[in-house]
Design a protein around this motif. Structure first.
Motif, PDB file in Angstrom:
ATOM      1  N   GLY A 268       0.692  -1.376   0.099  1.00 56.62           N
ATOM      2  CA  GLY A 268       0.020  -0.093  -0.043  1.00 56.62           C
ATOM      3  C   GLY A 268       0.635   1.275  -0.101  1.00 56.62           C
ATOM      4  O   GLY A 268       2.180   1.247   0.262  1.00 56.62           O
ATOM      5  N   VAL A 269       0.191   2.327  -0.587  1.00 59.25           N
ATOM      6  CA  VAL A 269       0.751   3.762  -0.653  1.00 59.25           C
ATOM      7  C   VAL A 269       0.776   4.075   1.042  1.00 59.25           C
ATOM      8  O   VAL A 269      -0.252   4.588   1.449  1.00 59.25           O
ATOM      9  CB  VAL A 269       0.481   4.580  -1.565  1.00 59.25           C
ATOM     10  CG1 VAL A 269       0.938   5.979  -1.713  1.00 59.25           C
ATOM     11  CG2 VAL A 269       0.765   3.869  -3.037  1.00 59.25           C
ATOM     12  N   VAL A 270       1.796   4.434   1.470  1.00 61.32           N
ATOM     13  CA  VAL A 270       2.076   5.303   2.707  1.00 61.32           C
ATOM     14  C   VAL A 270       2.925   6.539   2.634  1.00 61.32           C
ATOM     15  O   VAL A 270       3.824   6.529   1.920  1.00 61.32           O
ATOM     16  CB  VAL A 270       2.668   4.325   3.776  1.00 61.32           C
ATOM     17  CG1 VAL A 270       2.791   5.094   5.113  1.00 61.32           C
ATOM     18  CG2 VAL A 270       1.760   3.102   3.765  1.00 61.32           C
ATOM     19  N   THR A 271       2.309   7.665   3.225  1.00 63.07           N
ATOM     20  CA  THR A 271       2.999   8.955   3.377  1.00 63.07           C
ATOM     21  C   THR A 271       2.913   9.383   4.838  1.00 63.07           C
ATOM     22  O   THR A 271       2.106   8.930   5.810  1.00 63.07           O
ATOM     23  CB  THR A 271       1.967  10.185   2.396  1.00 63.07           C
ATOM     24  OG1 THR A 271       2.854  11.239   2.570  1.00 63.07           O
ATOM     25  CG2 THR A 271       0.917  10.425   2.966  1.00 63.07           C
ATOM     26  N   GLY A 272       4.170  10.200   5.061  1.00 65.27           N
ATOM     27  CA  GLY A 272       4.064  10.732   6.571  1.00 65.27           C
ATOM     28  C   GLY A 272       4.879   9.533   7.351  1.00 65.27           C
ATOM     29  O   GLY A 272       4.801  10.060   8.738  1.00 65.27           O
ATOM     30  N   ASP A 273       5.130   8.603   7.078  1.00 64.45           N
ATOM     31  CA  ASP A 273       5.929   7.782   8.101  1.00 64.45           C
ATOM     32  C   ASP A 273       7.451   8.104   8.271  1.00 64.45           C
ATOM     33  O   ASP A 273       7.878   8.729   7.448  1.00 64.45           O
ATOM     34  CB  ASP A 273       5.914   6.265   7.271  1.00 64.45           C
ATOM     35  CG  ASP A 273       5.655   5.054   8.483  1.00 64.45           C
ATOM     36  OD1 ASP A 273       6.066   5.445   9.480  1.00 64.45           O
ATOM     37  OD2 ASP A 273       5.590   4.056   8.074  1.00 64.45           O
ATOM     38  N   ASN A 274       7.965   7.366   9.243  1.00 63.66           N
ATOM     39  CA  ASN A 274       9.365   7.733   9.568  1.00 63.66           C
ATOM     40  C   ASN A 274      10.227   6.881   8.347  1.00 63.66           C
ATOM     41  O   ASN A 274       9.788   6.183   7.801  1.00 63.66           O
ATOM     42  CB  ASN A 274       9.603   7.405  11.031  1.00 63.66           C
ATOM     43  CG  ASN A 274       9.446   6.043  11.496  1.00 63.66           C
ATOM     44  OD1 ASN A 274       9.436   5.094  10.701  1.00 63.66           O
ATOM     45  ND2 ASN A 274       8.733   5.772  12.537  1.00 63.66           N
ATOM     46  N   CYS A 275      11.354   7.199   8.657  1.00 59.85           N
ATOM     47  CA  CYS A 275      12.287   6.453   7.482  1.00 59.85           C
ATOM     48  C   CYS A 275      12.491   4.961   7.905  1.00 59.85           C
ATOM     49  O   CYS A 275      12.896   4.327   6.872  1.00 59.85           O
ATOM     50  CB  CYS A 275      13.773   7.129   7.701  1.00 59.85           C
ATOM     51  SG  CYS A 275      14.541   6.879   9.316  1.00 59.85           S
ATOM     52  N   PHE A 276      12.044   4.487   9.087  1.00 61.05           N
ATOM     53  CA  PHE A 276      12.305   2.863   9.257  1.00 61.05           C
ATOM     54  C   PHE A 276      10.748   2.251   8.917  1.00 61.05           C
ATOM     55  O   PHE A 276      10.672   1.194   9.002  1.00 61.05           O
ATOM     56  CB  PHE A 276      12.531   2.616  10.583  1.00 61.05           C
ATOM     57  CG  PHE A 276      13.585   3.137  11.054  1.00 61.05           C
ATOM     58  CD1 PHE A 276      14.758   2.499  10.756  1.00 61.05           C
ATOM     59  CD2 PHE A 276      13.892   4.389  11.667  1.00 61.05           C
ATOM     60  CE1 PHE A 276      16.346   3.062  11.027  1.00 61.05           C
ATOM     61  CE2 PHE A 276      15.050   4.777  12.105  1.00 61.05           C
ATOM     62  CZ  PHE A 276      16.388   3.970  11.829  1.00 61.05           C
ATOM     63  N   ALA A 299      -2.439   5.176   3.302  1.00 67.13           N
ATOM     64  CA  ALA A 299      -2.297   5.440   4.544  1.00 67.13           C
ATOM     65  C   ALA A 299      -1.498   6.882   4.760  1.00 67.13           C
ATOM     66  O   ALA A 299      -0.387   6.943   3.873  1.00 67.13           O
ATOM     67  CB  ALA A 299      -1.904   4.562   5.708  1.00 67.13           C
ATOM     68  N   ASP A 300      -2.069   7.917   5.309  1.00 68.13           N
ATOM     69  CA  ASP A 300      -1.499   9.250   5.489  1.00 68.13           C
ATOM     70  C   ASP A 300      -1.242   9.317   6.913  1.00 68.13           C
ATOM     71  O   ASP A 300      -1.978   9.704   7.816  1.00 68.13           O
ATOM     72  CB  ASP A 300      -2.302  10.128   5.089  1.00 68.13           C
ATOM     73  CG  ASP A 300      -1.559  11.783   4.943  1.00 68.13           C
ATOM     74  OD1 ASP A 300      -0.656  11.683   5.546  1.00 68.13           O
ATOM     75  OD2 ASP A 300      -2.318  12.657   4.565  1.00 68.13           O
ATOM     76  N   PHE A 301      -0.007   9.355   7.525  1.00 63.95           N
ATOM     77  CA  PHE A 301       0.459   9.418   8.790  1.00 63.95           C
ATOM     78  C   PHE A 301       0.894  10.513   9.104  1.00 63.95           C
ATOM     79  O   PHE A 301       1.284  10.870  10.365  1.00 63.95           O
ATOM     80  CB  PHE A 301       1.405   8.483   9.214  1.00 63.95           C
ATOM     81  CG  PHE A 301       1.140   6.922   9.069  1.00 63.95           C
ATOM     82  CD1 PHE A 301       0.402   6.295  10.342  1.00 63.95           C
ATOM     83  CD2 PHE A 301       1.143   6.035   8.240  1.00 63.95           C
ATOM     84  CE1 PHE A 301      -0.356   5.105  10.313  1.00 63.95           C
ATOM     85  CE2 PHE A 301       0.860   4.673   8.028  1.00 63.95           C
ATOM     86  CZ  PHE A 301       0.103   4.215   9.474  1.00 63.95           C
ATOM     87  N   GLU A 302       0.692  11.541   8.266  1.00 62.40           N
ATOM     88  CA  GLU A 302       1.145  13.146   8.660  1.00 62.40           C
ATOM     89  C   GLU A 302       0.175  13.893   9.510  1.00 62.40           C
ATOM     90  O   GLU A 302      -1.014  13.867   9.087  1.00 62.40           O
ATOM     91  CB  GLU A 302       1.482  13.949   7.311  1.00 62.40           C
ATOM     92  CG  GLU A 302       2.004  15.195   7.762  1.00 62.40           C
ATOM     93  CD  GLU A 302       2.445  15.781   6.494  1.00 62.40           C
ATOM     94  OE1 GLU A 302       2.651  17.340   6.472  1.00 62.40           O
ATOM     95  OE2 GLU A 302       2.393  15.435   5.322  1.00 62.40           O
ATOM     96  N   CYS A 303       0.670  14.214  10.643  1.00 65.76           N
ATOM     97  CA  CYS A 303      -0.368  14.889  11.663  1.00 65.76           C
ATOM     98  C   CYS A 303      -0.171  16.431  11.799  1.00 65.76           C
ATOM     99  O   CYS A 303       0.941  16.836  11.480  1.00 65.76           O
ATOM    100  CB  CYS A 303      -0.061  14.287  12.966  1.00 65.76           C
ATOM    101  SG  CYS A 303      -1.506  15.053  14.190  1.00 65.76           S
TER     102      CYS A 303
END
Length: 681
Positions: A268-276, A299-303
Motif C-alpha cells: 500500500g501507498v504510505v505517506t508521512g511515515d518515518n524512515c524505518f 495511509a497518511d500518517f502526517e499529523c
C-alpha cells in the motif's frame, strides 16, 4: 556553616511548612495564611545555600591544591570533596530554580492572579513547546504546519475555550492542584452516596422485538471485528504501549514485540511515515498478517492541527472498504480537541432542520479527509468502476498540491496496487472507523457523506460527547449512520463544554462547603471499609449546579446510537480491580477474562452521558487498547455470531436478556431507543 544552613533549611521545610499545611480546612484556609511567608523564607535559604556552594567550589578550584608528599597527584580526599561539592552545587541550583518558580506562583495579597485571555494563549503555546522539547519530539511538535486544516491561531482559539471555563470569576479562588483533586474526590463521594455501592443496569423503557435484539448482536460483532483497524492506525507508539502495558501487554517481555515491526509485507501507498516505516509495519501487524483478509490501499500518517492521520483498507472478509481515522496521541491532536467552540454545520443530513452545531476541531479535521476522498474519488474507484471515476483535471491539480502521494496513487503513477485491488472490491460497503478524536471525525464524515454512498456506516469508539448539538446527535438520521461504543466510566464520552462546566461547579461548591482538611478526604477515599452512603464527610449530590441556570454553553451529545459496555457490581471493588496497575499485572500481564467478566452490553440513551462520572477509571477506560481488549474478550465468550441466543422477554419487566448457555457473568440488557422514522432516510 554550609551544613548548618542546609540543616536549618530542611528543618524549616519539613516542620514548619508541613505543620502549617495541616491547619484549617478546605473552606477555611485563613489558618494557613502564614504559608506564603514561610515559603518566601525557604526560597531565600535555597538561594543563599546556592551562593555559598558556588563560593566553596570556586575557592577549592582557585587555591593551590594540597599535594601528597613526593607526588603531583591530588589526594583522594580532595577529589571526593570536589565531586561532592559539584553535586551540592547542581542540587542547590535545581532547588533554587524550583524555589523561584514557586515564588512566582505565590498569589498576591489580594489572592487574585492577574491573568488574561491573551495570557492563556501564551501559556498554551509555552506548555506545548516545553512538552515537545522535553520529550524530544516523541509526541510531535508544537508549531502549525503547512497542511493544517485550521486557518487561524490555534492557541488563541484554545485559550478562548479555557478562558470561558476557568477564567473570569472562577479565577478569584486560588485553588491548587491538590485542592482540585480533593474536590473531584468529594464529587465522587457524593456520586457514590446517591447511586449506592452496587451498580445495576437501568430498566429499559420498552420491550424490543427479536429483530432489534439481533441488530444489537450484529452491531456488537462489527465493533469487535473493526476494532483492529481502530487500533492499527495509531502506529508504532500505541503498538509499543499496548505491548508493554496491561491489558494487552506486559513489561517483562513486551519490548520483544518490537521484533514484529521488522517485516512489513504490504504494498500500500504510505505517506508521512518515518524512515524505518514503523507506522506502516505496526498497522499491518495490528490489522492482521493474513494477506488474503485485507489490503492496505493508502495511509497518511502526517499529523497537524485539525488534520489527523487516516488509512484506507480493503477488507475481503467483511466485503468492506474501511476508512480508519486516528485519535489523539500527540500535542497537535490535543490542540485539535481544544478547538471546542461549536460552529454551525450544514450538509445534506441537516437539510430542513433547526440550526445544527458541530465541534470546530472535529469538523475541520473531517473536511481535510473529506476533500481528499471526494476529489480523488478513491472510494468510488474501489467500489465501482475505476475507469469511470477518475478525478477531473481540476481535482487532480488540487490533489497534486495538497496530497501528492494520493494523486499518484489514483492516477497510477506511483503504485499498481489500485488496479490490483479495485476489481476485488466491486460492490463493497463503506465502513468508517475511529477512536476518540477519530470517532468525532468519523461522525462528521458520516454526515458529510450522507446520500453520497448508499451502504455506509460509521463505528465510533469512545466517541466524544461534544460532536454535534444534542438534538441532531440523537436524531434518526444520525442513528442510522453512526453507532458509538463507550467503555464503562470513559470520561471523553461525557466530555463537552457544558459537562465540564457542570463538574467544575460541583467541585467548587464541594470545596467551598467542605469543613474538613484535604488529608481527611484522601484518607476516606482510600478506606474501603468506609460506608460512603452514611458518611457525613461527603456532600449530597446536586441535580443541577447553580450556574447552569445562566449558562450559555451549548448542550452537545455523543453521535448516533450508543453501545454501552457497562461495568456492573460493587462500584469501588470493580474500580480497584479494573485499574490493572499492580506490580504483578504490570510485570507479567493481567487476567483479561477476569478483568472483563463483569461487563454487560446494552443500548444506552444520550441522557446517560450528560454528566462526567467521577471515577479512578475515567481516563483509563478511554484508552484504545482497553476497549479493544474488552470487545475481544466479550466476543470470544460466544457473544458474537457463533452462538444462538434465546430471547427472554419478561411481560412484567421491560428488560430483554440473552440466555447464553454455559457462559457465566454475561448479560445483555437492551434499552429501548427512539424509533427511527423511515421517512428520514
Amino acid at each position: 556553616m554550609l551544613r548548618s544552613l542546609v540543616g536549618s533549611e530542611m528543618c524549616i521545610r519539613d516542620r514548619s511548612i508541613c505543620r502549617v499545611a495541616y491547619l484549617g480546612s478546605i473552606s477555611e484556609p485563613s489558618a494557613r495564611g502564614c504559608q506564603s511567608t514561610l515559603m518566601t523564607g525557604w526560597i531565600f535559604l535555597q538561594l543563599i545555600t546556592l551562593v555559598l556552594a558556588v563560593f566553596g567550589l570556586a575557592v577549592l578550584n582557585w587555591e593551590e591544591p594540597c599535594r601528597l608528599e613526593g607526588t603531583d597527584n591530588q589526594s583522594d580526599d580532595e577529589l571526593v570533596a570536589r565531586w561532592l561539592l559539584w553535586v551540592v552545587v547542581v542540587w542547590q541550583l535545581g532547588s533554587a530554580v524550583v524555589a523561584v518558580a514557586l515564588y512566582a506562583l505565590i498569589p498576591s495579597s489580594s489572592g487574585k492572579p492577574h491573568l488574561s485571555q491573551d495570557g492563556w494563549s501564551d501559556k498554551c503555546r509555552r506548555v506545548c513547546r516545553c512538552l515537545s522539547v522535553t520529550s524530544c519530539g516523541l509526541f510531535g511538535s508544537w508549531y502549525q504546519g503547512d497542511r493544517s486544516g485550521h486557518g487561524h491561531n490555534p492557541y488563541e482559539n484554545a485559550a478562548t475555550v479555557l478562558w470561558s471555563l476557568f477564567g473570569g470569576q472562577f479565577r478569584e479562588a486560588w485553588w491548587t492542584p491538590s485542592d482540585i483533586m480533593v474536590g473531584l474526590g468529594l464529587v465522587r463521594g457524593a456520586w457514590l452516596k446517591k447511586h449506592g455501592p452496587v451498580t445495576q443496569p437501568p430498566q429499559s423503557m420498552g420491550a424490543l422485538h427479536e429483530s432489534q435484539v439481533s441488530d444489537l448482536n450484529e452491531r456488537f460483532t462489527q465493533f469487535s471485528y473493526y476494532s483492529k483497524y481502530m487500533l492499527a492506525v495509531y502506529g508504532h507508539l500505541l503498538f509499543a504501549w499496548s505491548e508493554l502495558v496491561p491489558p494487552m501487554g506486559q513489561l517483562c517481555c513486551g519490548l520483544l514485540g518490537y521484533r514484529k515491526l521488522g517485516c512489513c509485507c504490504n504494498d500500500g501507498v504510505v505517506t508521512g511515515d518515518n524512515c524505518f516505516g514503523c507506522n506502516k509495519a505496526a498497522f499491518v501487524q495490528r490489522a492482521g498478517t493474513d494477506g488474503d483478509d485485507f489490503d492496505l490501499v493508502y495511509a497518511d500518517f502526517e499529523c497537524d492541527i485539525s488534520r489527523t492521520p487516516y488509512g484506507i483498507v480493503a477488507d475481503y472478509k467483511k466485503k468492506a472498504v474501511v476508512v480508519t481515522v486516528r485519535g489523539t496521541i500527540n500535542l497537535k491532536d490535543c490542540l485539535t480537541d481544544g478547538l471546542a467552540n461549536p460552529i454551525e454545520f450544514k450538509c445534506a443530513a441537516t437539510t430542513g432542520r433547526d440550526p445544527v452545531y458541530v465541534h470546530q476541531g472535529f469538523y475541520e479535521a473531517a473536511m481535510v479527509i473529506f476533500n481528499e476522498l471526494t476529489k480523488s474519488n478513491i472510494l468510488e474507484m474501489l467500489t465501482l468502476d475505476p475507469d469511470l471515476n477518475k478525478p477531473s483535471k481540476h481535482d487532480a491539480e488540487w490533489l497534486a498540491l495538497h496530497a501528492p502521494d494520493l494523486h499518484n496513487l489514483v492516477l497510477g503513477e506511483s503504485s499498481n496496487c489500485l488496479p490490483r485491488i479495485a476489481p476485488k472490491c466491486r460492490g463493497f460497503k463503506i465502513v468508517l472507523v475511529g477512536h476518540s478524536l477519530g470517532a468525532g471525525v468519523v461522525a462528521v464524515l458520516s454526515a458529510l457523506m450522507y446520500k453520497r454512498f448508499v451502504n455506509l456506516h460509521g463505528y465510533a469508539y469512545s466517541c466524544p460527547g461534544a460532536v454535534f448539538s444534542y438534538n441532531f446527535a440523537k436524531c434518526g438520521v444520525m442513528m442510522g449512520l453512526v453507532t458509538s461504543c463507550v467503555l464503562a466510566d470513559d470520561m471523553v464520552a461525557r466530555l463537552s463544554l457544558r459537562n465540564v462546566e457542570r463538574i467544575r461547579d460541583r467541585i467548587v461548591n464541594a470545596l467551598d462547603n467542605c469543613p474538613y482538611h484535604k488529608s481527611e478526604v484522601f484518607e476516606a477515599l482510600m478506606d474501603d471499609s468506609l460506608e460512603l452512603h452514611s458518611s457525613e464527610l461527603f456532600p449530597e449530590w446536586e441535580e443541577s449546579p447553580v450556574s447552569q441556570d445562566s449558562s450559555d454553553m451549548m448542550e452537545m451529545g455523543v453521535a448516533g446510537r450508543i453501545l454501552y459496555l457497562e461495568r456492573v457490581g460493587n462500584e469501588r471493588e470493580e474500580a480497584a480491580n479494573a485499574l490493572l496497575l499492580s506490580n504483578s499485572q504490570l510485570c507479567c500481564g493481567a487476567d483479561v477474562d477476569a478483568w472483563a467478566a463483569n461487563l454487560s452490553v446494552r443500548w444506552a440513551s444520550q441522557d446517560e452521558f450528560l454528566e462526567i462520572k467521577p471515577s479512578p477509571l475515567m481516563g483509563l477506560d478511554h484508552f484504545p487498547d482497553r476497549i479493544h481488549a474488552a470487545l475481544q474478550v466479550l466476543s470470544s465468550s460466544h457473544l458474537a455470531g457463533s452462538q444462538s441466543y434465546d430471547v427472554v422477554i419478561d411481560p412484567h419487566d421491560d428488560c430483554v436478556f440473552f440466555d447464553v448457555p454455559e457462559v457465566e457473568n454475561m448479560e445483555f440488557v437492551i434499552q429501548h431507543e427512539t424509533v427511527l422514522d423511515i421517512d428520514e432516510f
